[in-house]
Every structure is written in C-alpha cells, then in structure tokens.
Design a protein around this motif. Structure first.
Motif, PDB file in Angstrom:
ATOM      1  N   LYS A 277       0.752  -1.174   0.073  1.00 37.79           N
ATOM      2  CA  LYS A 277       0.162   0.020  -0.013  1.00 37.79           C
ATOM      3  C   LYS A 277       1.114   1.155  -0.079  1.00 37.79           C
ATOM      4  O   LYS A 277       0.389   2.158  -0.626  1.00 37.79           O
ATOM      5  CB  LYS A 277      -0.868  -0.005   1.152  1.00 37.79           C
ATOM      6  CG  LYS A 277      -2.004   1.065   1.191  1.00 37.79           C
ATOM      7  CD  LYS A 277      -2.994   0.839   2.229  1.00 37.79           C
ATOM      8  CE  LYS A 277      -3.842   1.921   2.465  1.00 37.79           C
ATOM      9  NZ  LYS A 277      -4.885   1.735   3.427  1.00 37.79           N
TER      10      LYS A 277
ATOM     11  N   CYS B 179     -10.515   0.808 -11.469  1.00 38.22           N
ATOM     12  CA  CYS B 179     -10.376   1.014  -9.911  1.00 38.22           C
ATOM     13  C   CYS B 179      -9.752   2.313  -9.607  1.00 38.22           C
ATOM     14  O   CYS B 179      -9.606   2.725  -8.390  1.00 38.22           O
ATOM     15  CB  CYS B 179      -9.736  -0.201  -9.405  1.00 38.22           C
ATOM     16  SG  CYS B 179      -7.998  -0.528 -10.162  1.00 38.22           S
TER      17      CYS B 179
ATOM     18  N   VAL C 274      -6.516   2.603  -8.995  1.00 34.43           N
ATOM     19  CA  VAL C 274      -5.536   2.413  -8.051  1.00 34.43           C
ATOM     20  C   VAL C 274      -4.275   1.667  -8.782  1.00 34.43           C
ATOM     21  O   VAL C 274      -3.129   2.092  -8.402  1.00 34.43           O
ATOM     22  CB  VAL C 274      -6.071   1.115  -6.881  1.00 34.43           C
ATOM     23  CG1 VAL C 274      -4.750   0.570  -6.006  1.00 34.43           C
ATOM     24  CG2 VAL C 274      -7.208   1.855  -6.102  1.00 34.43           C
TER      25      VAL C 274
ATOM     26  N   HIS D 205      -5.063  -8.818 -12.524  1.00 30.65           N
ATOM     27  CA  HIS D 205      -5.853  -7.831 -12.051  1.00 30.65           C
ATOM     28  C   HIS D 205      -7.409  -7.574 -12.388  1.00 30.65           C
ATOM     29  O   HIS D 205      -8.264  -6.982 -11.545  1.00 30.65           O
ATOM     30  CB  HIS D 205      -5.218  -6.293 -12.591  1.00 30.65           C
ATOM     31  CG  HIS D 205      -5.707  -5.117 -12.093  1.00 30.65           C
ATOM     32  ND1 HIS D 205      -5.913  -4.759 -10.555  1.00 30.65           N
ATOM     33  CD2 HIS D 205      -6.459  -4.093 -12.885  1.00 30.65           C
ATOM     34  CE1 HIS D 205      -6.477  -3.634 -10.767  1.00 30.65           C
ATOM     35  NE2 HIS D 205      -6.903  -3.012 -11.791  1.00 30.65           N
TER      36      HIS D 205
ATOM     37  N   GLU E 147      -9.752  -8.583  -9.417  1.00 28.30           N
ATOM     38  CA  GLU E 147      -9.255  -7.855  -8.188  1.00 28.30           C
ATOM     39  C   GLU E 147      -9.700  -6.560  -8.535  1.00 28.30           C
ATOM     40  O   GLU E 147     -10.043  -5.671  -7.389  1.00 28.30           O
ATOM     41  CB  GLU E 147      -7.875  -7.903  -7.483  1.00 28.30           C
ATOM     42  CG  GLU E 147      -6.980  -7.182  -8.404  1.00 28.30           C
ATOM     43  CD  GLU E 147      -5.491  -6.944  -7.867  1.00 28.30           C
ATOM     44  OE1 GLU E 147      -5.490  -7.193  -6.815  1.00 28.30           O
ATOM     45  OE2 GLU E 147      -4.638  -6.134  -8.249  1.00 28.30           O
ATOM     46  N   CYS E 148      -9.672  -5.902  -9.465  1.00 26.85           N
ATOM     47  CA  CYS E 148     -10.143  -4.547  -9.897  1.00 26.85           C
ATOM     48  C   CYS E 148     -11.561  -4.508  -9.451  1.00 26.85           C
ATOM     49  O   CYS E 148     -11.938  -3.356  -8.748  1.00 26.85           O
ATOM     50  CB  CYS E 148     -10.263  -4.422 -11.619  1.00 26.85           C
ATOM     51  SG  CYS E 148     -10.601  -2.587 -12.051  1.00 26.85           S
TER      52      CYS E 148
ATOM     53  N   ILE F  14     -11.568  -4.221  -5.538  1.00 24.58           N
ATOM     54  CA  ILE F  14     -11.387  -2.983  -5.215  1.00 24.58           C
ATOM     55  C   ILE F  14     -12.285  -1.717  -5.249  1.00 24.58           C
ATOM     56  O   ILE F  14     -12.596  -1.148  -4.462  1.00 24.58           O
ATOM     57  CB  ILE F  14      -9.954  -2.572  -5.911  1.00 24.58           C
ATOM     58  CG1 ILE F  14      -8.581  -3.351  -5.529  1.00 24.58           C
ATOM     59  CG2 ILE F  14      -9.424  -1.058  -5.622  1.00 24.58           C
ATOM     60  CD1 ILE F  14      -7.438  -3.275  -6.499  1.00 24.58           C
ATOM     61  N   LYS F  15     -12.762  -1.617  -6.389  1.00 23.35           N
ATOM     62  CA  LYS F  15     -13.939  -0.800  -6.607  1.00 23.35           C
ATOM     63  C   LYS F  15     -15.158  -0.944  -5.762  1.00 23.35           C
ATOM     64  O   LYS F  15     -15.571   0.082  -5.241  1.00 23.35           O
ATOM     65  CB  LYS F  15     -14.641  -1.002  -8.183  1.00 23.35           C
ATOM     66  CG  LYS F  15     -13.550  -0.295  -9.054  1.00 23.35           C
ATOM     67  CD  LYS F  15     -14.209  -0.518 -10.367  1.00 23.35           C
ATOM     68  CE  LYS F  15     -15.532  -0.064 -10.843  1.00 23.35           C
ATOM     69  NZ  LYS F  15     -15.842  -0.274 -12.315  1.00 23.35           N
TER      70      LYS F  15
ATOM     71  N   GLU G 272     -14.554   0.808  -1.923  1.00 26.21           N
ATOM     72  CA  GLU G 272     -14.295   2.217  -1.763  1.00 26.21           C
ATOM     73  C   GLU G 272     -15.259   2.745  -0.920  1.00 26.21           C
ATOM     74  O   GLU G 272     -16.323   2.599  -0.782  1.00 26.21           O
ATOM     75  CB  GLU G 272     -14.441   2.927  -3.208  1.00 26.21           C
ATOM     76  CG  GLU G 272     -13.525   2.353  -4.380  1.00 26.21           C
ATOM     77  CD  GLU G 272     -13.675   3.129  -5.717  1.00 26.21           C
ATOM     78  OE1 GLU G 272     -14.959   3.447  -5.873  1.00 26.21           O
ATOM     79  OE2 GLU G 272     -12.774   3.132  -6.337  1.00 26.21           O
TER      80      GLU G 272
ATOM     81  N   PHE H 209      -9.658   0.256   1.346  1.00 23.58           N
ATOM     82  CA  PHE H 209      -8.523  -0.480   0.636  1.00 23.58           C
ATOM     83  C   PHE H 209      -8.018  -1.550   1.282  1.00 23.58           C
ATOM     84  O   PHE H 209      -7.928  -1.286   2.788  1.00 23.58           O
ATOM     85  CB  PHE H 209      -7.326   0.714   0.208  1.00 23.58           C
ATOM     86  CG  PHE H 209      -6.432   0.106  -0.783  1.00 23.58           C
ATOM     87  CD1 PHE H 209      -7.106  -0.030  -1.847  1.00 23.58           C
ATOM     88  CD2 PHE H 209      -5.209  -0.694  -0.394  1.00 23.58           C
ATOM     89  CE1 PHE H 209      -6.233  -0.528  -3.048  1.00 23.58           C
ATOM     90  CE2 PHE H 209      -4.616  -1.242  -1.491  1.00 23.58           C
ATOM     91  CZ  PHE H 209      -4.961  -1.054  -2.710  1.00 23.58           C
TER      92      PHE H 209
ATOM     93  N   ARG I 105      -5.185  -8.353  -0.002  1.00 21.92           N
ATOM     94  CA  ARG I 105      -5.022  -8.107  -1.588  1.00 21.92           C
ATOM     95  C   ARG I 105      -4.270  -9.483  -2.065  1.00 21.92           C
ATOM     96  O   ARG I 105      -4.411  -9.959  -3.238  1.00 21.92           O
ATOM     97  CB  ARG I 105      -4.396  -6.949  -1.696  1.00 21.92           C
ATOM     98  CG  ARG I 105      -4.380  -6.713  -3.564  1.00 21.92           C
ATOM     99  CD  ARG I 105      -3.790  -5.205  -3.807  1.00 21.92           C
ATOM    100  NE  ARG I 105      -4.043  -5.025  -5.316  1.00 21.92           N
ATOM    101  CZ  ARG I 105      -3.240  -3.979  -6.061  1.00 21.92           C
ATOM    102  NH1 ARG I 105      -2.237  -3.383  -5.246  1.00 21.92           N
ATOM    103  NH2 ARG I 105      -3.186  -4.063  -7.057  1.00 21.92           N
TER     104      ARG I 105
ATOM    105  N   TYR J 214     -13.826  -8.262   1.024  1.00 21.44           N
ATOM    106  CA  TYR J 214     -13.267  -7.630  -0.182  1.00 21.44           C
ATOM    107  C   TYR J 214     -13.605  -8.462  -1.419  1.00 21.44           C
ATOM    108  O   TYR J 214     -13.859  -8.048  -2.585  1.00 21.44           O
ATOM    109  CB  TYR J 214     -11.920  -7.836   0.024  1.00 21.44           C
ATOM    110  CG  TYR J 214     -10.905  -7.723  -1.073  1.00 21.44           C
ATOM    111  CD1 TYR J 214     -10.907  -6.409  -1.812  1.00 21.44           C
ATOM    112  CD2 TYR J 214      -9.723  -8.608  -1.499  1.00 21.44           C
ATOM    113  CE1 TYR J 214     -10.046  -6.004  -2.752  1.00 21.44           C
ATOM    114  CE2 TYR J 214      -9.031  -8.297  -2.583  1.00 21.44           C
ATOM    115  CZ  TYR J 214      -9.048  -6.988  -3.116  1.00 21.44           C
ATOM    116  OH  TYR J 214      -8.111  -6.780  -4.104  1.00 21.44           O
TER     117      TYR J 214
END
Length: 202
Positions: free
Chosen positions: A42, A65, A67, A83, A86-87, A90-91, A94, A97, A103, A154
C-alpha cells in the motif's frame, strides 16, 4: 550460461529449503523465476508499476479502479489476468482499501481458480509452503481470523460462497503463509523485485 540446478530439501524442525545440486562460485546466479503471486504494498502504490515493479514518476492508471498503475500499455495488458477480478473487488469496497496480505491472498485465490501455473512452482508450490499455523499464539490466530473476515468482504463481489473458493485451499493457513515475514514468505508478501534471484554467498 544456464543457472545452476536447485534442489529442495527438508530440514527437521526448520522446514523446507533450497540448495544447489553442484558446486558454485561466489556471486554465481543459482535460480531465477517469477513468483506465483505478488502485489505492490500500500505504501508503494502510485509510484511503482504493478506488473514489472519499476519505479517511475509517470504511470498509467487503471481507468476502472484508479488504483493499479503501469509503465505502459504493454505492462497493463500483461497484468490484466492478475488484475481483472481484483479490480472489481477494489472498486466494490471504496473508499476503503484492503490490507496488503488480503490483496495478496485475493490474487492467489483468483490465480488458483484460473488454474494458472508459474515456473517457480517447479521448486515449491503454494501448497508446499509451511504455514506453521498450529504453532501460532491464539492472539496471532485471532489476527488471521480478522484478515479472513476482511478478505470475505473484499471478495464478496466476485466470490459469495465458500464453495466458489479453490478446492483444498484453507484460508487461515494461507494467511499464515503470506503474513509471517520470514525467508521465502517475505518475498511473497513484500516483493521489491518481480524476480526471485538466488546468488551463492561469497
């Protein structure tokens, strides 16, 4: 010149290890391979490419995302399989994180679900790594339990039920494998290089 062959060995009371199967010179390259899974910590987000881990002042940002960042379109395309799912995750959480280990375990799960393989598994697969979960204190187990609950939230947009997880994957021991900062696991948890490189000691 080909890297020196490596072999696995077990050290009673200490776990698994790697050693060269022949004599080597100081500084000689022993083995090189991409890790099975890795993620940018992070505190490094925004300054490091998510694919090749190079530091760069200007990086392309994932349009979804916002990020993940990449050197260029090539790195972004190469990283997409890792990704893509996981994209969405992550969204979905929000403005929060996920912790680094959450992650990373998410990436491991998605890679196992794709049945994707990696050259580094020729030496040790994820399932070969020792978690030492049974030896952890109750306080540490409680901490891993908290991470497992955070992982559930998550991944919720992509994985709603335990039956959707990879077969034979036990979440708490998996967290123990990537959260304990010792030896091989530290490379999985906080990679500063995309490549595992082992050199002979001088």
């Amino acid at each position: 010149e080909e890297p020196t062959a490596m072999e696995k060995f077990a050290s009673p009371g200490k776990g698994n290890g790697l050693r060269s199967s022949k004599a080597v010179k100081p500084g000689e390259l022993l083995y090189r391979a991409e890790p099975f899974a890795y993620t940018v910590s992070k505190k490094r987000l925004g300054g490091v490419c998510e694919r090749c881990l190079r530091r760069k002042d200007r990086l392309l940002r994932c349009s979804q995302c916002k990020v993940a960042r990449y050197c260029d379109v090539r790195c972004q395309k190469e990283a997409w399989q890792d990704h893509k799912r996981e994209c969405k995750c992550i969204k979905s959480i929000e403005p929060n994180f996920p912790p680094d280990s959450v992650r990373l375990v998410g990436r491991i799960i998605f890679k196992l679900l794709r049945q994707s393989t990696c050259p580094s598994e020729e030496l040790y697969s994820l399932f070969d790594l020792q978690s030492n979960f049974d030896k952890l204190s109750e306080e540490m187990k409680d901490g891993l339990g908290h991470l497992a609950r955070t992982l559930q939230l998550y991944l919720k947009v992509e994985i709603q039920e335990a039956s959707q997880l990879p077969p034979a994957l036990d979440i708490l021991p998996t967290f123990a494998k990537v959260s304990v900062k010792t030896g091989f696991l530290a490379v999985l948890s906080f990679p500063m290089s995309l490549i595992f490189v082992f050199h002979a000691k001088p």
